[in-house]
Design a protein around this motif. Structure first.
Motif, PDB file in Angstrom:
ATOM      1  N   PRO A 145       0.822  -1.217   0.000  1.00 39.42           N
ATOM      2  CA  PRO A 145       0.000   0.000   0.000  1.00 39.42           C
ATOM      3  C   PRO A 145       0.850   1.259   0.000  1.00 39.42           C
ATOM      4  CG  PRO A 145       0.058  -0.954   2.206  1.00 39.42           C
ATOM      5  CD  PRO A 145       0.823  -1.897   1.316  1.00 39.42           C
ATOM      6  N   LYS A 150      -4.490   1.559   2.918  1.00 36.10           N
ATOM      7  CA  LYS A 150      -4.873   0.216   3.346  1.00 36.10           C
ATOM      8  C   LYS A 150      -4.828  -0.794   2.211  1.00 36.10           C
ATOM      9  CE  LYS A 150      -8.015   1.918   6.963  1.00 36.10           C
ATOM     10  NZ  LYS A 150      -9.424   1.907   7.455  1.00 36.10           N
ATOM     11  N   LYS A 151      -4.975  -0.333   0.988  1.00 33.85           N
ATOM     12  CA  LYS A 151      -5.081  -1.234  -0.154  1.00 33.85           C
ATOM     13  C   LYS A 151      -3.754  -1.338  -0.907  1.00 33.85           C
ATOM     14  CE  LYS A 151      -9.497  -1.859   0.544  1.00 33.85           C
ATOM     15  NZ  LYS A 151      -9.998  -3.149   1.052  1.00 33.85           N
ATOM     16  N   LEU A 201      -0.512  -7.278   5.870  1.00 33.14           N
ATOM     17  CA  LEU A 201      -1.725  -6.611   6.335  1.00 33.14           C
ATOM     18  C   LEU A 201      -2.937  -7.315   5.740  1.00 33.14           C
ATOM     19  CD1 LEU A 201      -0.524  -2.973   5.550  1.00 33.14           C
ATOM     20  CD2 LEU A 201      -0.651  -3.992   7.817  1.00 33.14           C
ATOM     21  N   ASN A 204      -8.271  -4.912   5.456  1.00 32.78           N
ATOM     22  CA  ASN A 204      -8.644  -3.664   6.118  1.00 32.78           C
ATOM     23  C   ASN A 204      -7.425  -2.844   6.530  1.00 32.78           C
ATOM     24  OD1 ASN A 204     -11.516  -4.196   6.079  1.00 32.78           O
ATOM     25  ND2 ASN A 204     -11.134  -5.737   7.665  1.00 32.78           N
ATOM     26  N   GLY A 205      -6.255  -3.298   6.106  1.00 33.72           N
ATOM     27  CA  GLY A 205      -5.038  -2.564   6.413  1.00 33.72           C
ATOM     28  C   GLY A 205      -4.511  -2.794   7.811  1.00 33.72           C
ATOM     29  N   LYS A 206      -4.941  -3.902   8.452  1.00 37.49           N
ATOM     30  CA  LYS A 206      -4.475  -4.212   9.802  1.00 37.49           C
ATOM     31  C   LYS A 206      -3.494  -5.384   9.756  1.00 37.49           C
ATOM     32  CE  LYS A 206      -8.746  -2.620  12.030  1.00 37.49           C
ATOM     33  NZ  LYS A 206      -9.888  -3.015  12.876  1.00 37.49           N
ATOM     34  N   SER A 219      -2.181  -7.112   1.803  1.00 38.63           N
ATOM     35  CA  SER A 219      -0.983  -6.510   1.225  1.00 38.63           C
ATOM     36  C   SER A 219       0.212  -6.846   2.102  1.00 38.63           C
ATOM     37  CB  SER A 219      -1.153  -4.993   1.100  1.00 38.63           C
ATOM     38  OG  SER A 219      -1.432  -4.416   2.369  1.00 38.63           O
TER      39      SER A 219
END
Length: 333
Positions: A145, A150-151, A201, A204-206, A219
């Motif tokens: 990302p 987040k993506k 990740l 949801n970017g977590k 990602s």
């Protein structure tokens, strides 16, 4: 099972031709894959034969394609790979940048409409053999990302450098911009194992320890956090903007049977030390750096394991029986 390089070259070439690659494309790709095996890089060696056969059979690569130069000016050119496996294009680009650097001091070749290009450091070996410094970039399907996002947007976007020496093997610096290679995450997913936090990740970017979540919609962490993400952006622009190629989000994953033609870009650069400080001074400076590095116990020169692996091949190259059987089946199809 152990096979010699000639046997593996024959198998890989035949399998690729049976999958639809023209003879020149098949030969160039097979040579690169065998060299990866010789250098102790099996993840980018014969294991890629079924991968490329699938690319050809599923229409993600055009086996009939032959590269074409579409822009040519002084020290720079652009080669259209025309959706083939990009090994013939890469060989042409490397030969070309060496000749341009001899004339101009520097040579740059971009490649557009391309796909997975293998080990960048291997492509640069002829540049170092010509006594020049080589640099290579490629972008790839989205994996990293943008910083704060987040993506997945940028690819793993590997980069490689080759520095020739007066005596001994060149220094080869070859790395991707993710904390860990995607292959390790895929292997964990196949084994049903968790991955360490800090590798990937989720969608949801977590941070996640689930390899499936990382591969399917997630990602990968960039090396060095924000700094790695900035390098990924820079390499994306070199490979996509300068060559007019697809960015990471426009190219479907390499590892999907169904998907588009990636149409990503590569860039190869050759620099003649004789046009700058001069060959003698360049070589002296390189050896000074190396001697200073090696004076610190425990330091290993980049690329040294690859060349050491090549020197231990008297008994042949070990290839997993299951993989060998799969390639033999493809070659006999």
């Amino acid at each position: 099972m152990k096979k010699n390089a000639a046997e593996l070259l024959h198998l890989a070439r035949n399998a690729l031709e049976k999958a639809g690659a023209n003879p020149v494309m098949a030969e160039a790709a097979a040579k690169h894959l065998v060299r990866a095996e010789e250098q102790g890089l099996p993840t980018h060696g014969m294991s890629r034969v079924p991968f490329y056969c699938g690319f050809l059979r599923n229409g993600r690569a055009d086996g009939a394609a032959r590269p074409k130069m579409i822009s040519d000016r002084a020290a720079a050119c652009l080669i259209d790979n025309r959706d083939g496996l990009p090994y013939e294009s890469s060989e042409w680009a490397i030969e070309d940048v060496i000749q341009r650097a001899r004339r101009n001091g520097i040579g740059f070749a971009g490649i557009t409409n391309s796909a997975h290009v293998g080990v960048l450091g291997i492509h640069l070996l002829p540049v170092a053999a010509a006594g020049m410094v080589g640099v290579a970039f490629t972008n790839s399907p989205a994996a990293i990302p943008a910083w704060g996002g987040k993506k997945a947007l940028f690819g793993t976007n590997p980069v490689a450098f080759a520095f020739p020496r007066e005596k001994g093997d060149p220094l080869i610096i070859d790395l991707a911009l993710t904390t860990v290679v995607r292959g390790k995450i895929m292997l964990a997913m196949q084994k049903g194992e968790k991955i360490p936090e800090g590798w990937a990740l989720d969608r949801n970017g977590k941070p996640t320890s689930d390899p499936k979540e990382a591969i399917e919609g997630g990602s990968l962490f960039a090396i060095g956090g924000a700094k790695g993400a900035m390098l990924a952006l820079a390499f994306e622009l070199i490979c996509a903007a300068l060559t007019g190629s697809a960015i990471g989000t426009e190219a479907d994953s390499f590892f999907s049977d169904k998907g588009n033609k990636p149409r990503i870009g590569h860039a190869f650069l050759a620099i003649d030390p004789g046009a700058l400080a001069g060959d003698e001074r360049y070589l002296e400076r390189v050896e000074t750096v190396i001697a200073t590095m090696l004076a610190d116990e425990g330091v290993r020169l980049p690329g040294s394991r690859r060349f050491a692996s090549e020197k231990k091949l008297a008994g042949g190259i070990e290839v997993a029986d299951e993989l060998l059987a799969k390639i033999e089946k493809l070659a006999a199809a």
